[in-house]
Design a protein around this motif. Structure first.
Motif, PDB file in Angstrom:
ATOM      1  N   ALA A   1      51.580 -24.284  16.050  1.00  0.00           N
ATOM      2  CA  ALA A   1      52.159 -22.830  16.620  1.00  0.00           C
ATOM      3  C   ALA A   1      51.981 -21.859  15.621  1.00  0.00           C
ATOM      4  O   ALA A   1      52.973 -21.201  15.286  1.00  0.00           O
ATOM      5  CB  ALA A   1      53.526 -23.036  17.092  1.00  0.00           C
ATOM      6  N   PRO A   2      50.797 -21.468  15.096  1.00  0.00           N
ATOM      7  CA  PRO A   2      50.538 -20.330  14.057  1.00  0.00           C
ATOM      8  C   PRO A   2      50.685 -19.028  14.833  1.00  0.00           C
ATOM      9  O   PRO A   2      50.939 -18.755  15.888  1.00  0.00           O
ATOM     10  CB  PRO A   2      49.043 -20.407  13.788  1.00  0.00           C
ATOM     11  CG  PRO A   2      48.562 -20.854  14.926  1.00  0.00           C
ATOM     12  CD  PRO A   2      49.679 -22.118  15.554  1.00  0.00           C
ATOM     13  N   ALA A   3      51.516 -18.111  13.989  1.00  0.00           N
ATOM     14  CA  ALA A   3      51.496 -16.713  14.319  1.00  0.00           C
ATOM     15  C   ALA A   3      50.433 -16.131  14.741  1.00  0.00           C
ATOM     16  O   ALA A   3      49.277 -16.284  14.090  1.00  0.00           O
ATOM     17  CB  ALA A   3      52.302 -16.127  13.178  1.00  0.00           C
ATOM     18  N   PRO A   4      50.368 -15.192  15.560  1.00  0.00           N
ATOM     19  CA  PRO A   4      49.187 -14.272  15.864  1.00  0.00           C
ATOM     20  C   PRO A   4      48.501 -13.594  14.787  1.00  0.00           C
ATOM     21  O   PRO A   4      49.206 -13.415  13.829  1.00  0.00           O
ATOM     22  CB  PRO A   4      49.642 -13.440  16.789  1.00  0.00           C
ATOM     23  CG  PRO A   4      50.842 -13.833  17.303  1.00  0.00           C
ATOM     24  CD  PRO A   4      51.699 -14.680  16.297  1.00  0.00           C
ATOM     25  N   GLY A   5      47.199 -13.679  14.719  1.00  0.00           N
ATOM     26  CA  GLY A   5      46.573 -13.153  13.556  1.00  0.00           C
ATOM     27  C   GLY A   5      46.009 -14.086  12.882  1.00  0.00           C
ATOM     28  O   GLY A   5      45.423 -13.671  11.592  1.00  0.00           O
ATOM     29  N   LEU A   6      46.359 -15.623  13.101  1.00  0.00           N
ATOM     30  CA  LEU A   6      45.627 -16.576  12.354  1.00  0.00           C
ATOM     31  C   LEU A   6      44.137 -16.502  12.201  1.00  0.00           C
ATOM     32  O   LEU A   6      43.431 -16.206  13.254  1.00  0.00           O
ATOM     33  CB  LEU A   6      46.009 -17.969  12.812  1.00  0.00           C
ATOM     34  CG  LEU A   6      45.493 -19.144  12.254  1.00  0.00           C
ATOM     35  CD1 LEU A   6      45.919 -19.404  11.111  1.00  0.00           C
ATOM     36  CD2 LEU A   6      45.498 -20.349  12.995  1.00  0.00           C
ATOM     37  N   PHE A   7      43.574 -16.526  10.951  1.00  0.00           N
ATOM     38  CA  PHE A   7      42.051 -16.532  10.648  1.00  0.00           C
ATOM     39  C   PHE A   7      41.648 -18.052  10.917  1.00  0.00           C
ATOM     40  O   PHE A   7      42.124 -18.795  10.067  1.00  0.00           O
ATOM     41  CB  PHE A   7      41.596 -15.827   9.392  1.00  0.00           C
ATOM     42  CG  PHE A   7      41.561 -14.276   9.355  1.00  0.00           C
ATOM     43  CD1 PHE A   7      40.292 -13.794  10.234  1.00  0.00           C
ATOM     44  CD2 PHE A   7      42.511 -13.701   9.193  1.00  0.00           C
ATOM     45  CE1 PHE A   7      40.283 -12.463  10.206  1.00  0.00           C
ATOM     46  CE2 PHE A   7      42.487 -12.344   9.090  1.00  0.00           C
ATOM     47  CZ  PHE A   7      41.354 -11.794   9.688  1.00  0.00           C
ATOM     48  N   VAL A   8      40.652 -18.174  11.651  1.00  0.00           N
ATOM     49  CA  VAL A   8      40.197 -19.626  11.991  1.00  0.00           C
ATOM     50  C   VAL A   8      38.736 -19.564  11.273  1.00  0.00           C
ATOM     51  O   VAL A   8      37.597 -18.905  12.092  1.00  0.00           O
ATOM     52  CB  VAL A   8      40.224 -20.265  13.287  1.00  0.00           C
ATOM     53  CG1 VAL A   8      39.512 -21.643  13.431  1.00  0.00           C
ATOM     54  CG2 VAL A   8      41.578 -20.469  13.728  1.00  0.00           C
ATOM     55  N   TYR A   9      38.373 -20.342  10.377  1.00  0.00           N
ATOM     56  CA  TYR A   9      36.937 -20.334   9.705  1.00  0.00           C
ATOM     57  C   TYR A   9      36.217 -21.184  10.385  1.00  0.00           C
ATOM     58  O   TYR A   9      36.630 -22.403  10.886  1.00  0.00           O
ATOM     59  CB  TYR A   9      36.876 -20.437   8.308  1.00  0.00           C
ATOM     60  CG  TYR A   9      35.714 -20.523   7.701  1.00  0.00           C
ATOM     61  CD1 TYR A   9      34.779 -19.274   7.654  1.00  0.00           C
ATOM     62  CD2 TYR A   9      34.813 -21.496   7.982  1.00  0.00           C
ATOM     63  CE1 TYR A   9      33.351 -19.193   7.394  1.00  0.00           C
ATOM     64  CE2 TYR A   9      33.332 -21.589   7.697  1.00  0.00           C
ATOM     65  CZ  TYR A   9      32.822 -20.438   7.132  1.00  0.00           C
ATOM     66  OH  TYR A   9      31.441 -20.426   7.017  1.00  0.00           O
ATOM     67  N   SER A  10      35.038 -20.922  11.151  1.00  0.00           N
ATOM     68  CA  SER A  10      33.974 -21.792  11.551  1.00  0.00           C
ATOM     69  C   SER A  10      32.612 -21.627  11.049  1.00  0.00           C
ATOM     70  O   SER A  10      32.292 -20.438  10.882  1.00  0.00           O
ATOM     71  CB  SER A  10      34.125 -21.895  13.034  1.00  0.00           C
ATOM     72  OG  SER A  10      33.513 -20.690  13.659  1.00  0.00           O
TER      73      SER A  10
ATOM     74  N   GLU B   1      43.853 -16.921  23.303  1.00  0.00           N
ATOM     75  CA  GLU B   1      45.161 -17.463  24.011  1.00  0.00           C
ATOM     76  C   GLU B   1      46.165 -17.594  22.858  1.00  0.00           C
ATOM     77  O   GLU B   1      47.273 -17.177  23.024  1.00  0.00           O
ATOM     78  CB  GLU B   1      45.064 -18.767  24.614  1.00  0.00           C
ATOM     79  CG  GLU B   1      44.366 -18.445  25.966  1.00  0.00           C
ATOM     80  CD  GLU B   1      44.190 -19.847  26.761  1.00  0.00           C
ATOM     81  OE1 GLU B   1      44.351 -20.692  26.167  1.00  0.00           O
ATOM     82  OE2 GLU B   1      43.732 -19.663  27.921  1.00  0.00           O
ATOM     83  N   HIS B   2      45.847 -18.022  21.703  1.00  0.00           N
ATOM     84  CA  HIS B   2      46.892 -18.022  20.478  1.00  0.00           C
ATOM     85  C   HIS B   2      46.715 -16.975  19.624  1.00  0.00           C
ATOM     86  O   HIS B   2      47.319 -16.925  18.286  1.00  0.00           O
ATOM     87  CB  HIS B   2      46.549 -19.353  19.643  1.00  0.00           C
ATOM     88  CG  HIS B   2      46.780 -20.514  20.606  1.00  0.00           C
ATOM     89  ND1 HIS B   2      48.070 -21.157  20.757  1.00  0.00           N
ATOM     90  CD2 HIS B   2      46.158 -21.141  21.596  1.00  0.00           C
ATOM     91  CE1 HIS B   2      47.927 -22.088  21.662  1.00  0.00           C
ATOM     92  NE2 HIS B   2      46.848 -22.144  22.148  1.00  0.00           N
ATOM     93  N   GLY B   3      46.113 -15.779  19.831  1.00  0.00           N
ATOM     94  CA  GLY B   3      46.218 -14.752  19.106  1.00  0.00           C
ATOM     95  C   GLY B   3      45.298 -14.956  17.523  1.00  0.00           C
ATOM     96  O   GLY B   3      45.612 -14.330  16.677  1.00  0.00           O
ATOM     97  N   ALA B   4      44.410 -15.725  17.758  1.00  0.00           N
ATOM     98  CA  ALA B   4      43.784 -16.237  16.549  1.00  0.00           C
ATOM     99  C   ALA B   4      42.404 -15.704  16.295  1.00  0.00           C
ATOM    100  O   ALA B   4      41.942 -15.267  17.515  1.00  0.00           O
ATOM    101  CB  ALA B   4      43.556 -17.792  16.318  1.00  0.00           C
TER     102      ALA B   4
END
Length: 113
Positions: free
Chosen positions: A22-31, A48-51
Motif C-alpha cells: 500500500a505505497p503512498a501516491p507518487g511511488l516511482f516504479v522502474y521498468s 489507480e495507485h498513484g504510482a
C-alpha cells in the motif's frame, strides 16, 4: 517469475506488491521498455495507485544502475556458489529468487542497524 514473461506475469506481480505494501501516491516504479510494461492493465494499476512509471532512456543502461547492481550482487552471492546447472527446475529458481530478496529486504530494512 515464470518460464516466459507474458504481460499477466508482470501485472500480477505488480498488483500483489501494490496490495501488500500500500505505497503512498507518487511511488516511482522502474521498468524496462518491454511490452509487458506498456500494456493497458499495467498502466491502469499504476494510475489507480498513484504510482509513476519510470523508464530509462533508450540505450542508457546506467539509468538503472541500482537494479543492475542488485542483480549483479545476487549473481555473485548465489549463482557462483552453485554447480551448473544453477537450478534444478523453475520451482528451484523461483525459490532462490524469493529467498534472496527476502534476505536482501530484511538485511536492508533491519532497524537495529
Amino acid at each position: 517469475m515464470g518460464s516466459t514473461m507474458p504481460e499477466t506475469l508482470v501485472t500480477t506481480a505488480l498488483q500483489r506488491d501494490l496490495l501488500a505494501h500500500a505505497p503512498a501516491p507518487g511511488l516511482f516504479v522502474y521498468s524496462n521498455r518491454g511490452g509487458q510494461h506498456c500494456g493497458d492493465v499495467y498502466r491502469t494499476l499504476l494510475h489507480e495507485h498513484g504510482a509513476l512509471r519510470s523508464w530509462s532512456r533508450r540505450g542508457e543502461c546506467y539509468d538503472n544502475a541500482q537494479d543492475k547492481s542488485l542483480w549483479s550482487r545476487r549473481k555473485t552471492e548465489v549463482f557462483e556458489l552453485r554447480e551448473w546447472p544453477v537450478f534444478a527446475d523453475l520451482a528451484d529458481a523461483q525459490a532462490s529468487v524469493a529467498e534472496y530478496f527476502d534476505y536482501y529486504w530484511l538485511k536492508n530494512n533491519n532497524s537495529s542497524g
